[in-house]
Design a protein around this motif. Structure first.
Motif, mmCIF file in Angstrom:
data_model
loop_
_atom_site.group_PDB
_atom_site.id
_atom_site.type_symbol
_atom_site.label_atom_id
_atom_site.label_comp_id
_atom_site.label_asym_id
_atom_site.label_seq_id
_atom_site.Cartn_x
_atom_site.Cartn_y
_atom_site.Cartn_z
ATOM 1 N N ALA A 134 0.672 71.801 -18.748
ATOM 2 C CA ALA A 134 1.591 71.862 -17.611
ATOM 3 C C ALA A 134 2.709 72.883 -17.809
ATOM 4 O O ALA A 134 3.823 72.687 -17.349
ATOM 5 N N GLY A 135 2.445 73.960 -18.537
ATOM 6 C CA GLY A 135 3.440 75.008 -18.735
ATOM 7 C C GLY A 135 4.469 74.704 -19.804
ATOM 8 O O GLY A 135 5.452 75.422 -19.947
ATOM 9 N N ALA A 136 4.269 73.653 -20.560
ATOM 10 C CA ALA A 136 5.211 73.279 -21.623
ATOM 11 C C ALA A 136 4.423 73.064 -22.911
ATOM 12 O O ALA A 136 3.195 73.041 -22.920
ATOM 13 N N SER A 137 5.151 72.916 -24.013
ATOM 14 C CA SER A 137 4.482 72.667 -25.290
ATOM 15 C C SER A 137 5.314 71.709 -26.133
ATOM 16 O O SER A 137 6.522 71.574 -25.934
ATOM 17 N N THR A 138 4.632 71.057 -27.072
ATOM 18 C CA THR A 138 5.295 70.128 -27.976
ATOM 19 C C THR A 138 4.518 70.090 -29.285
ATOM 20 O O THR A 138 3.292 70.215 -29.271
ATOM 21 N N PRO A 139 5.220 69.930 -30.412
ATOM 22 C CA PRO A 139 4.493 69.779 -31.680
ATOM 23 C C PRO A 139 3.716 68.477 -31.687
ATOM 24 O O PRO A 139 4.106 67.495 -31.040
ATOM 25 N N LEU A 140 2.608 68.480 -32.429
ATOM 26 C CA LEU A 140 1.757 67.311 -32.452
ATOM 27 C C LEU A 140 1.163 67.139 -33.845
ATOM 28 O O LEU A 140 0.672 68.102 -34.438
ATOM 29 N N ASP A 141 1.249 65.923 -34.368
ATOM 30 C CA ASP A 141 0.600 65.562 -35.628
ATOM 31 C C ASP A 141 -0.654 64.775 -35.292
ATOM 32 O O ASP A 141 -0.609 63.827 -34.504
ATOM 33 N N GLU A 157 -10.138 61.546 -24.777
ATOM 34 C CA GLU A 157 -9.580 60.456 -23.979
ATOM 35 C C GLU A 157 -8.063 60.347 -24.148
ATOM 36 O O GLU A 157 -7.503 60.847 -25.124
ATOM 37 N N PHE A 158 -7.436 59.660 -23.194
ATOM 38 C CA PHE A 158 -6.006 59.361 -23.294
ATOM 39 C C PHE A 158 -5.747 57.952 -22.787
ATOM 40 O O PHE A 158 -6.515 57.394 -22.010
ATOM 41 N N ARG A 159 -4.643 57.395 -23.254
ATOM 42 C CA ARG A 159 -4.167 56.072 -22.835
ATOM 43 C C ARG A 159 -2.650 56.164 -22.711
ATOM 44 O O ARG A 159 -1.982 56.618 -23.640
ATOM 45 N N HIS A 162 -6.824 61.026 -33.767
ATOM 46 C CA HIS A 162 -5.830 60.328 -32.950
ATOM 47 C C HIS A 162 -4.475 61.018 -33.079
ATOM 48 O O HIS A 162 -4.121 61.499 -34.151
ATOM 49 N N ALA A 163 -3.744 61.004 -31.966
ATOM 50 C CA ALA A 163 -2.373 61.514 -31.963
ATOM 51 C C ALA A 163 -1.600 60.783 -30.875
ATOM 52 O O ALA A 163 -2.186 60.277 -29.908
ATOM 53 N N ARG A 221 -1.445 58.029 -26.009
ATOM 54 C CA ARG A 221 -2.328 58.107 -27.183
ATOM 55 C C ARG A 221 -3.519 58.988 -26.817
ATOM 56 O O ARG A 221 -4.198 58.735 -25.827
ATOM 57 N N LEU A 222 -3.732 60.009 -27.600
ATOM 58 C CA LEU A 222 -4.822 60.952 -27.390
ATOM 59 C C LEU A 222 -5.890 60.713 -28.450
ATOM 60 O O LEU A 222 -5.564 60.534 -29.627
#
Length: 176
Positions: free
Chosen positions: A119-126, A30-32, A143-144, A166-167
């Motif tokens: 979407a063709g991009a990336s980002t670091p995620l904790d 899910e996402f918010r 959660h992230a 929020r994922l």
């Protein structure tokens, strides 16, 4: 979800060896996304098609692959817009993918660092996850927060869509 507290045991021994898969029939992704810092509401949604693995001995230890076309918010017109080039660009980039670079278990808490690609991009995620053993299965809630603008998702009428999104992943892991 129902939790049988009598069946709870520590997850460490179970997670140390072997591959676990996310059971899509008993899980949710899910996402918010807040509108105007959550003052006027939140866009809520989820994905209906995905697969995930967790194996602390593998590289990557955690992988989640989401079929972007499985996006659902309860509003067909909004879903179509979110799948367009303004957001997920699902025709060109049909998958949203997370791969861990590190994963460390501390009791029932799993601390994960990785890369989110969409979407063709990336980002670091904790990611912080709680993992609880229930008999032969594991229950996970992860959660992230991500600044969706780092993925090129910048369209916002009058600037009302605000980061961070929020994922959340909730569900059951079963041995593979």
């Amino acid at each position: 979800m129902y939790f049988d507290t009598d069946a709870v045991v520590g997850p460490a021994g179970q997670l140390e060896k072997g591959t676990w898969i996310l059971d899509p029939d008993r899980s949710r992704v899910e996402f918010r996304v807040p509108l105007l810092y959550g003052v006027i509401g939140t866009v809520k949604g989820g994905f209906t098609r995905y697969r995930g693995t967790l194996d602390l001995e593998a590289r990557p230890a955690i992988e989640l692959v989401i079929d972007a076309a499985g996006l659902r918010t309860g509003n067909a017109k909004r879903d179509a817009h979110l799948l367009s080039g303004d957001f997920f660009d699902a025709d060109e980039h049909p998958e949203v993918r997370f791969e861990s670079e590190s994963a460390a278990l501390d009791g029932e808490t799993l601390h994960v660092r990785g890369t989110l690609r969409a979407a063709g991009a990336s980002t670091p995620l904790d990611v912080t996850a709680t993992v609880k053993a229930f008999g032969e299965e594991l229950e996970i809630e992860a959660h992230a927060e991500v600044d969706q603008r780092k993925l090129g998702m910048t369209w916002s009428p009058l600037g009302i869509l605000r980061p961070p999104a929020r994922l959340t992943v909730r569900g059951r892991l079963v041995r593979w």
